[in-house]
Design a protein around this motif. Structure first.
Motif, PDB file in Angstrom:
ATOM      1  N   ALA A   6       0.820  -1.214   0.000  1.00 45.82           N
ATOM      2  CA  ALA A   6       0.000   0.000   0.000  1.00 45.82           C
ATOM      3  C   ALA A   6       0.852   1.262   0.000  1.00 45.82           C
ATOM      4  CB  ALA A   6      -0.931  -0.007   1.207  1.00 45.82           C
ATOM      5  N   MET A   7       1.978   1.222   0.715  1.00 47.90           N
ATOM      6  CA  MET A   7       2.815   2.412   0.794  1.00 47.90           C
ATOM      7  C   MET A   7       3.457   2.722  -0.558  1.00 47.90           C
ATOM      8  SD  MET A   7       3.386   4.648   2.990  1.00 47.90           S
ATOM      9  CE  MET A   7       4.279   6.191   2.806  1.00 47.90           C
ATOM     10  N   ALA A   8       3.886   1.692  -1.270  1.00 51.21           N
ATOM     11  CA  ALA A   8       4.484   1.900  -2.589  1.00 51.21           C
ATOM     12  C   ALA A   8       3.472   2.510  -3.548  1.00 51.21           C
ATOM     13  CB  ALA A   8       5.016   0.586  -3.137  1.00 51.21           C
ATOM     14  N   ALA A   9       2.236   2.017  -3.479  1.00 50.25           N
ATOM     15  CA  ALA A   9       1.181   2.563  -4.336  1.00 50.25           C
ATOM     16  C   ALA A   9       0.916   4.027  -4.010  1.00 50.25           C
ATOM     17  CB  ALA A   9      -0.090   1.743  -4.179  1.00 50.25           C
ATOM     18  N   LEU A  10       0.884   4.347  -2.720  1.00 54.46           N
ATOM     19  CA  LEU A  10       0.634   5.724  -2.299  1.00 54.46           C
ATOM     20  C   LEU A  10       1.736   6.663  -2.788  1.00 54.46           C
ATOM     21  CD1 LEU A  10      -1.096   7.694  -0.635  1.00 54.46           C
ATOM     22  CD2 LEU A  10       0.260   7.060   1.366  1.00 54.46           C
ATOM     23  N   LEU A  11       2.990   6.229  -2.663  1.00 56.52           N
ATOM     24  CA  LEU A  11       4.115   7.059  -3.106  1.00 56.52           C
ATOM     25  C   LEU A  11       4.102   7.250  -4.622  1.00 56.52           C
ATOM     26  CD1 LEU A  11       6.930   5.637  -0.798  1.00 56.52           C
ATOM     27  CD2 LEU A  11       5.772   7.848  -0.595  1.00 56.52           C
ATOM     28  N   TYR A  12       3.715   6.200  -5.343  1.00 63.29           N
ATOM     29  CA  TYR A  12       3.632   6.295  -6.801  1.00 63.29           C
ATOM     30  C   TYR A  12       2.588   7.329  -7.214  1.00 63.29           C
ATOM     31  CZ  TYR A  12       2.446   5.111 -11.611  1.00 63.29           C
ATOM     32  OH  TYR A  12       2.171   5.191 -12.952  1.00 63.29           O
ATOM     33  N   VAL A  13       1.429   7.253  -6.592  1.00 62.02           N
ATOM     34  CA  VAL A  13       0.366   8.206  -6.925  1.00 62.02           C
ATOM     35  C   VAL A  13       0.769   9.622  -6.516  1.00 62.02           C
ATOM     36  CG1 VAL A  13      -2.034   8.846  -6.470  1.00 62.02           C
ATOM     37  CG2 VAL A  13      -1.429   6.452  -6.808  1.00 62.02           C
ATOM     38  N   ASP A  14       1.414   9.753  -5.369  1.00 67.68           N
ATOM     39  CA  ASP A  14       1.917  11.062  -4.929  1.00 67.68           C
ATOM     40  C   ASP A  14       2.797  11.689  -6.004  1.00 67.68           C
ATOM     41  OD1 ASP A  14       0.660  11.086  -2.513  1.00 67.68           O
ATOM     42  OD2 ASP A  14       2.419  10.550  -1.331  1.00 67.68           O
ATOM     43  N   ALA A  15       3.758  10.895  -6.487  1.00 74.91           N
ATOM     44  CA  ALA A  15       4.714  11.410  -7.472  1.00 74.91           C
ATOM     45  C   ALA A  15       4.022  11.787  -8.769  1.00 74.91           C
ATOM     46  CB  ALA A  15       5.804  10.357  -7.728  1.00 74.91           C
ATOM     47  N   ARG A  16       3.123  10.937  -9.230  1.00 76.47           N
ATOM     48  CA  ARG A  16       2.452  11.218 -10.499  1.00 76.47           C
ATOM     49  C   ARG A  16       1.528  12.431 -10.373  1.00 76.47           C
ATOM     50  NH1 ARG A  16      -0.740   7.010 -14.509  1.00 76.47           N
ATOM     51  NH2 ARG A  16      -1.134   8.529 -16.153  1.00 76.47           N
ATOM     52  N   ALA A  17       0.836  12.541  -9.246  1.00 79.65           N
ATOM     53  CA  ALA A  17      -0.059  13.677  -9.044  1.00 79.65           C
ATOM     54  C   ALA A  17       0.720  14.987  -9.005  1.00 79.65           C
ATOM     55  CB  ALA A  17      -0.855  13.492  -7.754  1.00 79.65           C
TER      56      ALA A  17
END
Length: 212
Positions: A6-17
């Motif tokens: 879940a943390m990896a997914a959150l960081l990925y979305v953070d970066a893309r956003a």
């Protein structure tokens, strides 16, 4: 991204956003102040309108929005309110609930806002979920089951000491049909001998074709 991380997914979305901030509005339930503020303004208000001041409050801790927002308003009505946040034990994975090592990565979570954080195993969460379904007809999922079980243990332990009527609230925040794959993985015996209506229809049709 590993879908179980879940943390990896959150960081990925953070970066893309952030990289495409001119294209996306990122509501981000983990750090959006409207997460806990909405529960403060609506869910907690409904509880107070129905029950009045509450003595004990139990809620699962996922994004922490509901538990923080609701408890903040309930404490305004009763400063002696006892708040229990339900987390998973470190060796368990309960959908919708985080364990203590993950809590500090989510937005509104503040440990001091809880009187206690209670660790529940995945098996215990499933037991609580089945009790809600079988005993009360509440079609809840595993995070609600964990909360119910934790509340029951806590309230049973203090019940003998009570000299006056008290009120307790638990949050049921999920639905069982969303977690059938997890339930089958955890306890396959619950699904033994079960056939879908489609499978039964095929069996009947095959039997007729064979002249049974």
């Amino acid at each position: 991204v590993d879908p179980t991380d879940a943390m990896a997914a959150l960081l990925y979305v953070d970066a893309r956003a952030y990289e495409q901030r001119d294209r996306y509005l990122y509501t981000d339930q983990y750090r959006n102040p409207n997460n806990d503020c909405t529960h403060y303004a609506t869910t907690a208000r409904e509880i107070l309108e129905d029950l009045g001041p509450v003595d004990y409050f139990f809620a699962p801790v996922g994004t922490a929005g509901s538990s923080i927002g609701i408890s903040r308003r309930l404490r305004e009505a009763n400063e002696k309110l006892k708040v229990s946040g339900i987390v998973s034990t470190k060796d368990s994975a309960i959908p919708g609930i985080r364990h203590m090592d993950e809590m500090f990565y989510v937005g509104p979570f503040e440990e001091q806002k809880y009187d206690q954080l209670v660790g529940i195993t995945a098996s215990e969460a499933l037991d609580g979920m089945l009790a809600l379904i079988r005993d009360y007809g509440v079609m809840a999922g595993p995070s609600s089951g964990a909360t119910y079980l934790a509340a029951l243990r806590y309230l049973r332990a203090i019940d003998a000491e009570q000299t006056e009527r008290k009120s307790a609230v638990i949050i049921v925040c999920d639905r069982v049909e969303l977690y059938l794959s997890w339930i089958e993985q955890m306890r396959p015996a619950l699904f033994e001998g079960y056939e879908t209506p489609e499978a039964e229809h095929v069996n009947v049709a095959n039997s007729a074709a064979l002249g049974a």
